[in-house]
Design a protein around this motif. Structure first.
Motif, PDB file in Angstrom:
ATOM      1  N   ASN A 244       0.643  -1.094  -0.056  1.00  0.00           N
ATOM      2  CA  ASN A 244       0.085  -0.147  -0.066  1.00  0.00           C
ATOM      3  C   ASN A 244       0.909   1.412  -0.007  1.00  0.00           C
ATOM      4  N   LEU A 245       2.025   1.208  -0.760  1.00  0.00           N
ATOM      5  CA  LEU A 245       3.008   2.294  -0.670  1.00  0.00           C
ATOM      6  C   LEU A 245       2.149   3.325  -1.207  1.00  0.00           C
ATOM      7  N   GLY A 246       2.176   4.742  -0.676  1.00  0.00           N
ATOM      8  CA  GLY A 246       1.479   5.876  -1.725  1.00  0.00           C
ATOM      9  C   GLY A 246      -0.061   5.788  -1.329  1.00  0.00           C
ATOM     10  N   HIS A 247      -0.769   4.598  -0.958  1.00  0.00           N
ATOM     11  CA  HIS A 247      -2.175   4.506  -1.003  1.00  0.00           C
ATOM     12  C   HIS A 247      -2.763   5.236   0.122  1.00  0.00           C
ATOM     13  N   THR A 248      -2.300   5.432   1.305  1.00  0.00           N
ATOM     14  CA  THR A 248      -2.953   6.094   2.247  1.00  0.00           C
ATOM     15  C   THR A 248      -3.286   7.702   1.839  1.00  0.00           C
ATOM     16  N   PHE A 249      -2.126   8.232   1.318  1.00  0.00           N
ATOM     17  CA  PHE A 249      -2.317   9.768   0.752  1.00  0.00           C
ATOM     18  C   PHE A 249      -3.079   9.727  -0.287  1.00  0.00           C
ATOM     19  N   GLY A 250      -3.030   8.635  -1.303  1.00  0.00           N
ATOM     20  CA  GLY A 250      -3.688   8.502  -2.471  1.00  0.00           C
ATOM     21  C   GLY A 250      -5.128   8.371  -2.293  1.00  0.00           C
ATOM     22  N   HIS A 251      -5.483   7.692  -1.248  1.00  0.00           N
ATOM     23  CA  HIS A 251      -6.926   7.475  -1.347  1.00  0.00           C
ATOM     24  C   HIS A 251      -7.721   8.595  -0.867  1.00  0.00           C
ATOM     25  N   ALA A 252      -6.932   9.523  -0.056  1.00  0.00           N
ATOM     26  CA  ALA A 252      -7.237  10.752   0.298  1.00  0.00           C
ATOM     27  C   ALA A 252      -7.663  11.643  -0.950  1.00  0.00           C
ATOM     28  N   ALA A 256     -11.060  13.235  -2.283  1.00  0.00           N
ATOM     29  CA  ALA A 256     -11.501  14.481  -2.304  1.00  0.00           C
ATOM     30  C   ALA A 256     -11.843  15.181  -3.696  1.00  0.00           C
ATOM     31  N   HIS A 257     -11.064  14.231  -4.745  1.00  0.00           N
ATOM     32  CA  HIS A 257     -10.965  14.616  -5.957  1.00  0.00           C
ATOM     33  C   HIS A 257     -11.431  13.420  -7.097  1.00  0.00           C
ATOM     34  N   TYR A 258     -12.714  12.906  -6.597  1.00  0.00           N
ATOM     35  CA  TYR A 258     -13.155  11.781  -7.255  1.00  0.00           C
ATOM     36  C   TYR A 258     -13.301  11.730  -8.892  1.00  0.00           C
ATOM     37  N   GLU A 259     -13.857  12.850  -9.225  1.00  0.00           N
ATOM     38  CA  GLU A 259     -13.974  13.091 -10.752  1.00  0.00           C
ATOM     39  C   GLU A 259     -12.595  13.235 -11.472  1.00  0.00           C
ATOM     40  N   ALA A 305       0.427  16.521  -5.506  1.00  0.00           N
ATOM     41  CA  ALA A 305      -0.895  16.445  -5.016  1.00  0.00           C
ATOM     42  C   ALA A 305      -1.629  17.824  -5.047  1.00  0.00           C
ATOM     43  N   PRO A 306      -2.903  17.859  -5.121  1.00  0.00           N
ATOM     44  CA  PRO A 306      -3.643  19.245  -5.021  1.00  0.00           C
ATOM     45  C   PRO A 306      -3.800  19.574  -3.729  1.00  0.00           C
ATOM     46  N   LYS A 307      -3.593  20.673  -3.359  1.00  0.00           N
ATOM     47  CA  LYS A 307      -3.795  21.282  -2.017  1.00  0.00           C
ATOM     48  C   LYS A 307      -5.046  21.411  -1.713  1.00  0.00           C
ATOM     49  N   MET A 308      -4.997  21.025  -0.410  1.00  0.00           N
ATOM     50  CA  MET A 308      -6.418  21.009   0.546  1.00  0.00           C
ATOM     51  C   MET A 308      -6.016  21.142   1.913  1.00  0.00           C
ATOM     52  N   PRO A 309      -6.809  21.633   2.950  1.00  0.00           N
ATOM     53  CA  PRO A 309      -6.653  21.700   4.092  1.00  0.00           C
ATOM     54  C   PRO A 309      -6.184  20.549   4.734  1.00  0.00           C
ATOM     55  N   ALA A 352       4.081  18.936   7.021  1.00  0.00           N
ATOM     56  CA  ALA A 352       4.865  19.515   6.139  1.00  0.00           C
ATOM     57  C   ALA A 352       5.342  18.719   5.007  1.00  0.00           C
ATOM     58  N   ALA A 353       5.434  17.152   4.926  1.00  0.00           N
ATOM     59  CA  ALA A 353       5.605  16.502   3.713  1.00  0.00           C
ATOM     60  C   ALA A 353       4.321  16.854   2.560  1.00  0.00           C
ATOM     61  N   ILE A 354       3.097  16.881   3.167  1.00  0.00           N
ATOM     62  CA  ILE A 354       2.021  17.139   2.297  1.00  0.00           C
ATOM     63  C   ILE A 354       2.386  18.418   1.541  1.00  0.00           C
ATOM     64  N   ALA A 355       2.613  19.339   2.553  1.00  0.00           N
ATOM     65  CA  ALA A 355       2.809  20.851   2.053  1.00  0.00           C
ATOM     66  C   ALA A 355       3.816  20.920   0.831  1.00  0.00           C
ATOM     67  N   ALA A 356       4.971  20.031   1.193  1.00  0.00           N
ATOM     68  CA  ALA A 356       6.142  20.191   0.259  1.00  0.00           C
ATOM     69  C   ALA A 356       5.690  19.584  -1.121  1.00  0.00           C
ATOM     70  N   MET A 357       4.936  18.656  -1.199  1.00  0.00           N
ATOM     71  CA  MET A 357       4.633  17.915  -2.340  1.00  0.00           C
ATOM     72  C   MET A 357       3.172  18.373  -2.857  1.00  0.00           C
ATOM     73  N   SER A 358       2.677  19.501  -2.501  1.00  0.00           N
ATOM     74  CA  SER A 358       1.439  19.933  -2.975  1.00  0.00           C
ATOM     75  C   SER A 358       1.373  21.269  -3.883  1.00  0.00           C
ATOM     76  N   HIS A 359       0.532  21.404  -4.749  1.00  0.00           N
ATOM     77  CA  HIS A 359       0.576  22.767  -5.528  1.00  0.00           C
ATOM     78  C   HIS A 359      -0.955  22.910  -5.956  1.00  0.00           C
ATOM     79  N   ALA A 360      -1.305  24.138  -5.738  1.00  0.00           N
ATOM     80  CA  ALA A 360      -2.561  24.789  -6.180  1.00  0.00           C
ATOM     81  C   ALA A 360      -3.041  24.229  -7.148  1.00  0.00           C
ATOM     82  N   ASP A 361      -2.371  24.170  -8.492  1.00  0.00           N
ATOM     83  CA  ASP A 361      -2.368  23.862  -9.634  1.00  0.00           C
ATOM     84  C   ASP A 361      -2.212  22.592  -9.944  1.00  0.00           C
TER      85      ASP A 361
END
Length: 366
Positions: A244-252, A256-259, A305-309, A352-361
């Motif tokens: 499940n490497l990457g899947h915990t973050f990936g499932h989120a 959140a961005h189902y479509e 990843a897409p930015k979200m709170p 911090a890891a999520i923020a480093a690898m997230s971008h609004a676009d």
């Protein structure tokens, strides 16, 4: 001349089964050994028109019914589960029947869960037609459907009787779905085989071009690794969780961005967050982090990843099946070729890891 079939055995004692890999396998007779008279093919509106007739041609001696679902993750639902059960009952299918899943991971997961539950369990077989399903979801016996509260919340461990992987099916796969499968291939190199990861780096151009020899090797090695893990830990009590490497973050991301995000794309971005977390903790070198990002980029997969709170990430991730005793456990790469399952409750570090690898676009390739 037909390409030689390569076979891997998933070793589970009396429930062991073969994975056959090769080009043109849908045209061979028999497709599987010892199929019963009554067969239900579960497929979808995309795969059915491409391959159903070819499969049926090999099953002329059987009583075959087809149930077709819509394409897409939304089809892995309680409603479709009930509809397939209705089809089985309407056609008087008994306990000696079998279900054949013809399609990608959604079809396989749904059909497998029906097989696990109809009359307390009937045989089923997997014919995965996407790269993601060929290297991951068709092997190992995880079956499930989604619930509005989360992905794969309703399911069972239920092994198939056999898996048939025809590499020619990948010729009709669109570029986006093909790349999604490569995300799972890369996962195997990261968690279990540094030499395989290096091979992927050296052959990424061949894989992007869908070279037959490169694909056959990548599929075979991926299935070998998964078969070894499943044989050691069928019900995911220990080492199997590393798949499940990457899947915990990936499932989120998916939730959140189902479509707009597909599973493999979300896993790729999730893998980069997991690797970044380990780098920030001082347990993954900058060189290894760069190699992972470069390979995913080279295989045309998203790495941001897409930015979200952070609160929204937490909501989705706390539903993850790796939560134990209220603590979320993450699959994290300790090096290329090795990974661990570790409880982490420091949401500041995770954020911090999520923020480093997230971008609004950031978005999946549409």
């Amino acid at each position: 001349m037909q390409e030689t079939t390569q076979q891997i055995i998933v070793g589970l004692d009396e429930r062991s089964y073969p994975i056959d890999i090769g080009a043109g396998l849908l045209a061979r007779t028999p497709l599987f050994d010892n199929l019963p008279k009554q067969l239900l093919i579960v497929t979808n509106t995309v795969v059915g028109p491409l391959y159903e007739a070819q499969v049926r041609a090999q099953l002329f001696a059987h009583d075959v019914v087809t149930h077709t679902i819509d394409d897409g993750e939304g089809a892995k639902s309680l409603d479709n589960f009930g509809a397939i059960i209705d089809t089985l009952i309407a056609h008087n299918f008994n306990r000696d029947c079998a279900i054949i899943a013809l399609g990608g991971g959604v079809v396989g997961d749904l059909a497998g869960f029906v097989a696990a539950t109809y009359q307390r369990g009937v045989n089923f077989y997997q014919i995965p037609t996407t790269l993601l399903a060929q290297v991951d979801s068709s092997v190992g016996g995880k079956t499930a459907i989604n619930h509005p509260g989360g992905k794969n919340l309703v399911g069972a461990f239920y092994q198939p009787q056999g898996v048939l992987i025809d590499t020619q099916c990948l010729s009709t796969l669109n570029d986006r779905d093909y790349a999604c499968g490569l995300a799972e291939v890369v996962k195997y190199g990261i968690i279990a085989d540094a030499d395989f990861f290096a091979w992927l780096e050296a052959h990424q151009h061949n894989l992007n071009q869908r070279d037959s020899a490169a694909l056959t090797y990548a599929i075979r090695r991926s299935c070998e690794i998964k078969a070894e893990v499943v044989a050691a830990d069928e019900r995911e009590q220990s080492v199997r969780a590393l798949l499940n490497l990457g899947h915990t973050f990936g499932h989120a991301i998916e939730a959140a961005h189902y479509e707009s995000w597909k599973h493999g794309e979300a896993v790729a971005a999730g893998t980069m967050i997991a690797a970044t977390l380990m780098h920030q903790l001082g347990e993954l070198t900058a060189t290894e982090l760069t190699r992972i990002e470069t390979l995913l980029n080279g295989l045309k997969l998203p790495v941001r990843a897409p930015k979200m709170p952070l609160e929204r990430w937490q909501t989705f991730m706390q539903r993850d099946k790796k939560v134990k005793g209220g603590t979320l456990r993450f699959v994290l790469p300790t090096a290329i070729g090795a990974a661990c399952l570790r409880p982490i409750s420091d949401w500041q570090a995770i954020g911090a890891a999520i923020a480093a690898m997230s971008h609004a676009d950031a978005r999946s390739p549409l």
